[in-house]
Design an enzyme around this catalytic site. Structure first.
Site, short mmCIF file in Angstrom:
data_model
loop_
_atom_site.label_atom_id
_atom_site.label_comp_id
_atom_site.label_asym_id
_atom_site.label_seq_id
_atom_site.Cartn_x
_atom_site.Cartn_y
_atom_site.Cartn_z
N SER A 191 0.85 -1.19 0.00
CA SER A 191 0.00 0.00 0.00
C SER A 191 0.89 1.24 0.00
O SER A 191 2.03 1.19 0.44
CB SER A 191 -0.86 0.03 1.26
OG SER A 191 -0.07 0.34 2.38
N ASP A 192 0.35 2.36 -0.48
CA ASP A 192 1.04 3.62 -0.24
C ASP A 192 0.98 3.86 1.27
O ASP A 192 0.20 3.22 1.99
CB ASP A 192 0.39 4.76 -1.02
CG ASP A 192 1.37 5.91 -1.23
OD1 ASP A 192 2.36 6.00 -0.49
OD2 ASP A 192 1.15 6.74 -2.14
N CYS A 193 1.83 4.79 1.75
CA CYS A 193 2.03 4.82 3.20
C CYS A 193 0.80 5.31 3.94
O CYS A 193 0.42 6.47 3.86
CB CYS A 193 3.32 5.52 3.54
SG CYS A 193 4.65 4.46 2.90
N ASP A 194 0.22 4.35 4.56
CA ASP A 194 -1.03 4.40 5.31
C ASP A 194 -2.29 4.42 4.46
O ASP A 194 -3.34 4.85 4.92
CB ASP A 194 -1.02 5.54 6.33
CG ASP A 194 -1.76 5.11 7.60
OD1 ASP A 194 -1.87 3.89 7.82
OD2 ASP A 194 -2.27 5.98 8.33
#
Ligand code: NAG
Ligand code: NAG
Ligand code: NAG
Length: 767
Positions: free
Chosen positions: A284-287
């Site tokens: 995933s992109d961060c968070d």
């Protein structure tokens, strides 16, 4: 007896050796209780090792391996691992996996990707990847970096205002896809299933808005047609997976048609893993998972969010969310442990392919790389070479360039980017080995008179104008280094307009009016700038665009200004006039123009209006003339055996790509490139195709590109192969790729060649 200084030297040597030695991540040969476990056996096939390891982990341990800062499992001899490192154009200090300092004070900082893209040189893209991964491995061996790099960014540069457009290879899907595959190959190496480092193509998909007019990427729902997905947004990702064999794909923050990309099984499981056959992990992109729960309120409980993400095909969370909620998601029956196992199978397999379970790092391939392999003269030379290849000459009136160190002995160097250093490396950079600013670079050819003109790129007032004007009056030539930096375009910062910021334009015009000699405008920026004023001002002799040219950027700019480098870069994106964006919503994702709603369309493929400089524009100090030496005029498209008589296949106008025998179906062209000028040069040849008219078709599309070095007065032959199904097809409104039957016009510079595509008739298959 050793003298005290000898002892100190010995101590420093030992310290240096320790700085280089990383303890094994797992399977430490010194630890007899774990190093004999089956998952440590290098001779066993990786799938069997992964299975063995998975069988030994508890659910509690498993869920804490689903996140970027994966925990240690000491009872199995496994250390913690930070998955998040970045290497967009050099090992970067963005992400907690990488730390500069000590034995690794810096790393080679190549030009920002938009500049490297302008070289249109796939060999260069791969060469940069090889150097970056040498330095990354060296830093890993020294305990200063990870082996999993979340680069490159291959989203389409759809809107000129996008703050992250600088990170991308531009607006063309085929260039972006070729860049992706080349850079990834350079990073990952070519040793079968073994990985030098693991690359990642991001951000899947339709992610190209950061923060515009109150809409940010965390809330944005990109409404995208099937047609635009297939022939624009997916293209670079598909090429990255299929041609580059990338080890990872990252899903984005935004939603696509109402579904967060990291929770969409159609995108992740069905497309990336199912159809494209990703051999690697999806991160995933961060968070992103936290974002679709907390910000988008996509599910009502966090456990449902965790379950949705993993069931959609997400394998690793950059962020804490999956470590916190996955166990409860399993306990509540929202998710099976088997789903968790498949996610971990994908991440553990990549770690094994990287050699992380093979014991001592120093005993492995690349185990010898260390501090001596970072910032080497050869690596820094490639950074300079890349910048030289990426500089684009936009205008050369009279011509004003190149300057001559004999006639232009004194040069006024003016502008907020005239002595740029950090600005030249753009974002997602690291700590450079060193810099050559434009002022220093020009100083190697001429005496300089330096004036900032504006305090910074915002250029809010004219207090420094008069000194700049005086400098221009005294010098034999004037170079203004203007443009943008990360205060104007950046992650989370889209531009509001396309003009030079503040009073920059006024400074340029006033200086040009006062200059004794020729005035040259050099632009640093990621996105395009509307410089119509300079294009139309006869007092501004030449315009160069350097993008963000990396640590050696100033040297490359000076080499072009003084003609020791003949410019060869071409714009990887359209330069629109300011009016283009005045009524254009950045949130409108449609690629195609729509006259009835006054929508102009996007990129050279679909926009037909006025431009400042078109995609592919770029001048040289010499002239190149093309002639077609050989090319077919008719090409038969053979049909797949099952569809020879079907109606579905040939409508009279189209052949579905799925129904054609695509394998090795290429059109081969031989083109002669003659250098008719008086300077040696490298020509960047772009081949466009205009398909037969029809409302699905773009105005034209790039179908091939090649580079060739041609000495003055001579001629070189270039072979081009165009894959018919991939590049001569167009996409219908349902997202189905079809090959238009009829005349496709190929355009190479000023030359046009007509190619007729016909279905092969039964029994008479011509090739
Ligand atoms: C492409 O880049 C590579 C690496 O810098 C270079 O060796 C090669 O000459 C370039 N190709 C052309 C045609 O200039
Ligand atoms: C140019 O920048 C360098 C590095 O930041 C600095 O040391 C130098 O003083 C600057 N030169 C001028 C003339 O401002
Ligand atoms: C083609 O389609 C038409 C009607 O759509 C049908 O009548 C005809 O039989 C079909 N021909 C073949 C060869 O399948």
């Amino acid at each position: 007896m050793a003298s005290p200084s000898q002892i100190i030297t010995l101590f420093l040597l030992l310290l240096g050796a320790f700085a280089e030695a990383r303890d094994p991540f797992a399977c430490d040969p010194k630890d007899a209780t774990t190093s004999n476990l089956p998952f440590c056996r290098v001779s066993m096939p990786i799938p069997a090792r992964v299975k063995d390891l998975l069988g030994r982990l508890t659910l509690q341990e498993k869920v804490r391996l689903l996140v970027n800062n994966a925990i240690a499992v000491p009872r199995l001899g496994i250390k913690g691992y930070e998955w998040w490192s970045e290497a967009l154009h050099g090992v970067s200090n963005v992400g907690p996996g990488t730390k500069f300092g000590g034995a690794f004070p810096g790393a080679t900082s190549f030009p920002q990707v938009i500049t490297t893209a302008a070289s249109f040189n796939a060999t260069l893209w791969e060469a940069i990847g090889r150097v970056v991964s040498d330095e990354a491995r060296a830093m890993y061996n020294g305990g200063a970096a990870g082996l999993t790099y979340w680069s490159p960014n291959v989203n389409i540069f759809r809107d000129p205002r996008w703050g992250r457009g600088q990170e991308t290879p531009g607006e063309d899907p085929v260039v972006a896809g070729t860049y992706a595959a080349s850079y990834v190959k350079g990073l990952q190496g070519s040793n079968g299933e073994r990985l030098k480092v693991a690359a990642c193509c991001k951000h899947f998909t339709a992610y190209d808005l950061d923060n515009w007019n109150g809409v940010d990427r965390f809330h944005f729902n990109a409404k995208v047609s099937k047609q635009d997905i297939e022939d624009t947004f997916d293209v670079p990702f598909k090429m990255c997976v299929q041609d580059g064999n990338v080890a990872s794909v990252m899903c984005s923050y935004n939603q696509v048609n109402g579904v967060p990309t990291c929770a969409d099984p159609n995108l992740l499981k069905k497309t990336v893993r199912g159809q494209w056959k990703l051999d690697g992990y999806i991160v995933s992109d961060c968070d992103s998972v936290g974002v679709f729960y907390n910000t988008q309120h996509y599910t009502s409980t966090p456990e449902e969010a965790a379950a949705d993400a993993i069931k959609a095909g997400l394998d690793l969370d950059c962020g804490p969310f999956l470590a916190q909620y996955t166990e409860n998601a399993v306990t509540r029956g929202l998710l099976n442990e088997a789903d968790v196992n498949s996610a971990l199978t994908n991440t553990l397999t990549v770690q094994m392919r990287l050699g992380m379970f093979d014991g001592e790092p120093s005993a492995q391939p690349f185990g010898n790389l260390g501090p001596k392999d970072v910032c080497t003269p050869a690596h820094q030379q490639l950074a300079l070479e890349a910048a030289r290849q990426g500089v684009v000459l936009l205008k050369n009136h009279n011509p004003s360039l190149p300057l001559s160190h004999l006639r232009h002995r004194t040069v006024a160097v003016i502008g907020p980017n005239s002595n740029a250093t950090v600005t030249m490396i753009g974002n997602y950079a690291g700590v450079a080995c060193g810099y050559t600013s434009p002022l220093q670079g020009i100083g190697n050819y001429a005496k300089t008179i330096h004036q900032m003109g504006c305090a910074d790129v915002a250029c809010a007032d004219d207090t420094l104008f008069s000194e700049a004007i005086n400098a221009a009056r005294q010098a034999d030539a004037t170079v203004l280094v203007m443009g943008l930096d990360q205060s104007i375009e950046a992650e989370f910062k889209d531009r509001t307009g396309l003009l030079l910021p503040g009073r920059q334009q006024e400074l340029v015009s006033k200086v040009a009016l006062a200059s004794k000699g020729p005035t040259i405008l050099v632009l640093m920026s990621g996105g395009p700038i509307d410089v119509s004023f300079a294009k139309n001002d006869p007092r501004i002799g030449s315009i160069l665009w350097a993008g963000y040219p990396g640590q050696a950027g100033g040297a490359a700019i000076a080499d072009v200004l003084f003609g020791t480098t003949n410019p060869e870069g071409k714009l990887p994106m359209t330069w629109y006039p300011q009016g283009y964006v005045s009524n254009l919503l950045m949130t409108d994702m449609a690629m195609r123009s729509s006259p009835n709603r006054n929508y102009p369309g996007r990129t050279y493929r679909f926009y037909k209006g006025q431009v400042v400089y078109p995609f592919g524009h770029g001048l040289s100090y010499t002239n190149f003339v093309h002639t077609i030496a050989s090319a077919p005029t008719v090409v038969s498209v053979p049909l797949d055996g099952h569809h020879r008589s079907g109606n579905a296949t040939i409508s009279g106008k189209w052949i579905k790509v799925n129904h054609a025998k695509c394998n090795k179906l290429t059109v081969g062209l031989q083109v002669d490139v003659k250098n008719t000028g008086s300077k040696d040069g490298t020509h960047t040849m772009l081949v466009f195709s205009t398909p037969p008219a029809g409302h699905w078709a773009p105005n034209k599309q790039l179908v091939a590109f090649a580079k060739v070095h041609v000495p003055a007065g001579s001629q070189e032959r270039v072979g081009i192969n165009i894959h018919v199904c991939k590049f001569l097809s167009v996409v219908d409104q349902s997202g189905v790729r079809r090959i238009p039957i009829g005349v496709h016009d190929l355009h190479i510079g000023g030359v046009k060649h007509s190619l007729s595509l016909q279905p092969a008739t039964l029994g008479v298959i011509k090739t």
